[in-house]
Design a protein around this motif. Sequence first.
Motif, PDB file in Angstrom:
ATOM      1  N   MET A   1       0.460  -1.315   0.216  1.00  0.00           N
ATOM      2  CA  MET A   1       0.157  -0.146  -0.214  1.00  0.00           C
ATOM      3  C   MET A   1       0.970   0.860  -0.371  1.00  0.00           C
ATOM      4  O   MET A   1       1.717   1.331   1.020  1.00  0.00           O
ATOM      5  N   PHE A   2       0.756   2.066  -0.505  1.00  0.00           N
ATOM      6  CA  PHE A   2       0.988   3.641  -1.166  1.00  0.00           C
ATOM      7  C   PHE A   2      -0.146   4.607  -0.293  1.00  0.00           C
ATOM      8  O   PHE A   2      -0.961   4.742  -0.671  1.00  0.00           O
ATOM      9  N   ALA A   3       0.733   4.758   0.899  1.00  0.00           N
ATOM     10  CA  ALA A   3       0.357   6.378   1.170  1.00  0.00           C
ATOM     11  C   ALA A   3       0.647   7.657   0.743  1.00  0.00           C
ATOM     12  O   ALA A   3       1.714   7.708   0.845  1.00  0.00           O
ATOM     13  N   GLU A   4      -0.429   8.109   0.563  1.00  0.00           N
ATOM     14  CA  GLU A   4       0.080   9.527   0.185  1.00  0.00           C
ATOM     15  C   GLU A   4      -0.285  10.406   1.553  1.00  0.00           C
ATOM     16  O   GLU A   4      -0.940  10.392   2.209  1.00  0.00           O
ATOM     17  N   LEU A   5       1.327  11.024   1.656  1.00  0.00           N
ATOM     18  CA  LEU A   5       0.999  12.092   3.093  1.00  0.00           C
ATOM     19  C   LEU A   5       1.549  13.646   3.129  1.00  0.00           C
ATOM     20  O   LEU A   5       1.377  13.785   3.980  1.00  0.00           O
ATOM     21  N   GLU A   6       1.492  14.076   1.305  1.00  0.00           N
ATOM     22  CA  GLU A   6       1.205  15.351   1.563  1.00  0.00           C
ATOM     23  C   GLU A   6      -0.035  16.012   2.638  1.00  0.00           C
ATOM     24  O   GLU A   6       0.770  16.807   3.149  1.00  0.00           O
ATOM     25  N   SER A   7      -0.603  15.589   2.429  1.00  0.00           N
ATOM     26  CA  SER A   7      -1.822  16.438   3.183  1.00  0.00           C
ATOM     27  C   SER A   7      -1.565  16.059   4.935  1.00  0.00           C
ATOM     28  O   SER A   7      -1.966  17.198   5.826  1.00  0.00           O
ATOM     29  N   ILE A   8      -1.014  15.329   5.327  1.00  0.00           N
ATOM     30  CA  ILE A   8      -0.816  14.842   6.759  1.00  0.00           C
ATOM     31  C   ILE A   8       0.046  15.695   6.892  1.00  0.00           C
ATOM     32  O   ILE A   8       0.374  16.204   8.250  1.00  0.00           O
ATOM     33  N   PHE A   9       1.290  15.738   6.670  1.00  0.00           N
ATOM     34  CA  PHE A   9       2.083  16.350   7.035  1.00  0.00           C
ATOM     35  C   PHE A   9       2.285  18.808   6.635  1.00  0.00           C
ATOM     36  O   PHE A   9       2.700  18.565   7.382  1.00  0.00           O
ATOM     37  N   ASN A  10       1.345  18.550   6.051  1.00  0.00           N
ATOM     38  CA  ASN A  10       0.844  19.629   5.845  1.00  0.00           C
ATOM     39  C   ASN A  10      -0.089  20.476   6.750  1.00  0.00           C
ATOM     40  O   ASN A  10      -0.150  21.295   6.668  1.00  0.00           O
ATOM     41  N   ASN A  11      -0.989  19.975   7.313  1.00  0.00           N
ATOM     42  CA  ASN A  11      -2.124  19.930   8.328  1.00  0.00           C
ATOM     43  C   ASN A  11      -1.900  19.271  10.057  1.00  0.00           C
ATOM     44  O   ASN A  11      -2.309  17.642  10.043  1.00  0.00           O
ATOM     45  N   ASP A  89      18.208   6.568  13.606  1.00  0.00           N
ATOM     46  CA  ASP A  89      17.796   5.126  14.356  1.00  0.00           C
ATOM     47  C   ASP A  89      16.711   4.689  13.953  1.00  0.00           C
ATOM     48  O   ASP A  89      15.715   5.321  12.933  1.00  0.00           O
ATOM     49  N   ASP A  90      15.914   3.485  14.396  1.00  0.00           N
ATOM     50  CA  ASP A  90      15.176   2.501  13.291  1.00  0.00           C
ATOM     51  C   ASP A  90      13.763   3.109  13.873  1.00  0.00           C
ATOM     52  O   ASP A  90      12.972   2.871  13.472  1.00  0.00           O
ATOM     53  N   LEU A  91      13.603   4.555  14.911  1.00  0.00           N
ATOM     54  CA  LEU A  91      12.363   4.299  15.169  1.00  0.00           C
ATOM     55  C   LEU A  91      11.780   5.766  13.906  1.00  0.00           C
ATOM     56  O   LEU A  91      10.309   6.514  13.619  1.00  0.00           O
ATOM     57  N   TYR A  92      13.158   6.690  13.500  1.00  0.00           N
ATOM     58  CA  TYR A  92      12.532   7.717  12.373  1.00  0.00           C
ATOM     59  C   TYR A  92      12.757   6.749  11.050  1.00  0.00           C
ATOM     60  O   TYR A  92      13.531   6.026  10.834  1.00  0.00           O
ATOM     61  N   VAL A  93      11.191   7.019   9.905  1.00  0.00           N
ATOM     62  CA  VAL A  93      11.654   6.413   9.158  1.00  0.00           C
ATOM     63  C   VAL A  93      11.766   8.032   7.667  1.00  0.00           C
ATOM     64  O   VAL A  93      10.758   8.658   8.146  1.00  0.00           O
ATOM     65  N   GLN A  94      12.956   8.246   6.965  1.00  0.00           N
ATOM     66  CA  GLN A  94      12.685   9.320   5.487  1.00  0.00           C
ATOM     67  C   GLN A  94      11.416   8.766   4.587  1.00  0.00           C
ATOM     68  O   GLN A  94      11.513   7.875   4.118  1.00  0.00           O
ATOM     69  N   VAL A  95      10.649   9.702   4.979  1.00  0.00           N
ATOM     70  CA  VAL A  95       9.216   9.545   3.403  1.00  0.00           C
ATOM     71  C   VAL A  95       9.994  10.564   2.088  1.00  0.00           C
ATOM     72  O   VAL A  95      10.563  12.013   2.357  1.00  0.00           O
ATOM     73  N   GLU A  96      10.036   9.812   1.425  1.00  0.00           N
ATOM     74  CA  GLU A  96      10.448  10.767   0.280  1.00  0.00           C
ATOM     75  C   GLU A  96       9.991  11.320  -0.428  1.00  0.00           C
ATOM     76  O   GLU A  96       8.203  10.258  -1.148  1.00  0.00           O
ATOM     77  N   ASN A  97       9.274  11.918  -1.286  1.00  0.00           N
ATOM     78  CA  ASN A  97       8.974  12.487  -2.700  1.00  0.00           C
ATOM     79  C   ASN A  97       6.376  12.684  -1.674  1.00  0.00           C
ATOM     80  O   ASN A  97       5.213  12.309  -2.127  1.00  0.00           O
ATOM     81  N   MET A  98       7.007  12.813   0.198  1.00  0.00           N
ATOM     82  CA  MET A  98       5.104  12.747   0.664  1.00  0.00           C
ATOM     83  C   MET A  98       4.779  11.340   0.384  1.00  0.00           C
ATOM     84  O   MET A  98       3.217  11.122   0.109  1.00  0.00           O
ATOM     85  N   ARG A  99       5.548   9.985   0.108  1.00  0.00           N
ATOM     86  CA  ARG A  99       5.212   8.758   0.065  1.00  0.00           C
ATOM     87  C   ARG A  99       5.402   7.615   0.908  1.00  0.00           C
ATOM     88  O   ARG A  99       6.691   7.769   0.458  1.00  0.00           O
ATOM     89  N   LEU A 100       4.437   6.924   0.986  1.00  0.00           N
ATOM     90  CA  LEU A 100       5.679   5.441   2.041  1.00  0.00           C
ATOM     91  C   LEU A 100       4.885   4.228   1.763  1.00  0.00           C
ATOM     92  O   LEU A 100       3.576   4.065   1.719  1.00  0.00           O
ATOM     93  N   PHE A 101       5.286   3.967   1.317  1.00  0.00           N
ATOM     94  CA  PHE A 101       5.350   2.563   0.991  1.00  0.00           C
ATOM     95  C   PHE A 101       5.504   1.300   2.356  1.00  0.00           C
ATOM     96  O   PHE A 101       6.450   1.723   2.972  1.00  0.00           O
ATOM     97  N   VAL A 102       4.193   1.801   2.944  1.00  0.00           N
ATOM     98  CA  VAL A 102       3.531   0.517   4.330  1.00  0.00           C
ATOM     99  C   VAL A 102       4.391  -0.583   4.386  1.00  0.00           C
ATOM    100  O   VAL A 102       4.982  -1.470   4.801  1.00  0.00           O
ATOM    101  N   ASP A 103       4.008  -1.803   2.930  1.00  0.00           N
ATOM    102  CA  ASP A 103       4.014  -2.666   3.688  1.00  0.00           C
ATOM    103  C   ASP A 103       5.595  -2.662   3.336  1.00  0.00           C
ATOM    104  O   ASP A 103       5.405  -4.135   4.279  1.00  0.00           O
ATOM    105  N   GLU A 104       6.059  -2.501   3.049  1.00  0.00           N
ATOM    106  CA  GLU A 104       7.992  -2.654   2.712  1.00  0.00           C
ATOM    107  C   GLU A 104       8.341  -2.526   4.671  1.00  0.00           C
ATOM    108  O   GLU A 104       8.573  -3.409   5.432  1.00  0.00           O
ATOM    109  N   LEU A 105       7.634  -1.129   5.060  1.00  0.00           N
ATOM    110  CA  LEU A 105       8.355  -1.070   6.217  1.00  0.00           C
ATOM    111  C   LEU A 105       7.317  -2.044   7.501  1.00  0.00           C
ATOM    112  O   LEU A 105       8.173  -2.196   8.039  1.00  0.00           O
TER     113      LEU A 105
END
Length: 159
Positions: A1-11, A89-105
């Motif tokens: 699942m890809f999560a589009e996160l631009e609206s989450i980061f901006n609001n 740190d393992d707690l932090y994950v860098q999200v590139e282009n405001m998209r996160l591939f949740v399955d992989e994580l």
Amino acid sequence: MFAELESIFNNDGSVLPIDYSYTVEDDAIATPIHVVGEIFNKTGIVSLKAKAKFDYATQCALCCKPLVRHATVPIHHILLTEMQDEDFDDLYVQVENMRLFVDELVTEDIWLAIPSRFLCKEDCKGLCSQCGADLNEAECGCKKEIDPRLAALQQLLGE
């Protein structure tokens, strides 16, 4: 699942609920992985909190009987658009282009959380090292090997 996160980061206060299942190509994962949780922005900190539930097929580490275990793995990460070297740190994950591939994580967290060995029961006796009999079912009758370091003591005792 890809999560589009631009609206989450901006609001601040925004939430993206997660509730889906996916499969991995591994015989050890016996059922689809069901992920339930959310990605949310609370005071400018974007976090992923979820639980992954699935059945895991393996075998007992002592007697080799096949086992299926149900597992629930908690998933928790803080998502960042940029990381500083000190943020690593393992707690932090860098999200590139405001998209996160949740399955992989989630899959990575599952593999890190699964124990390296399982037992069919807490007091499993395992297999006989000489004849291979399952010692949980019956005693095998093999004579126990004497530690070579104690052989002199055995001669003194006359056995």
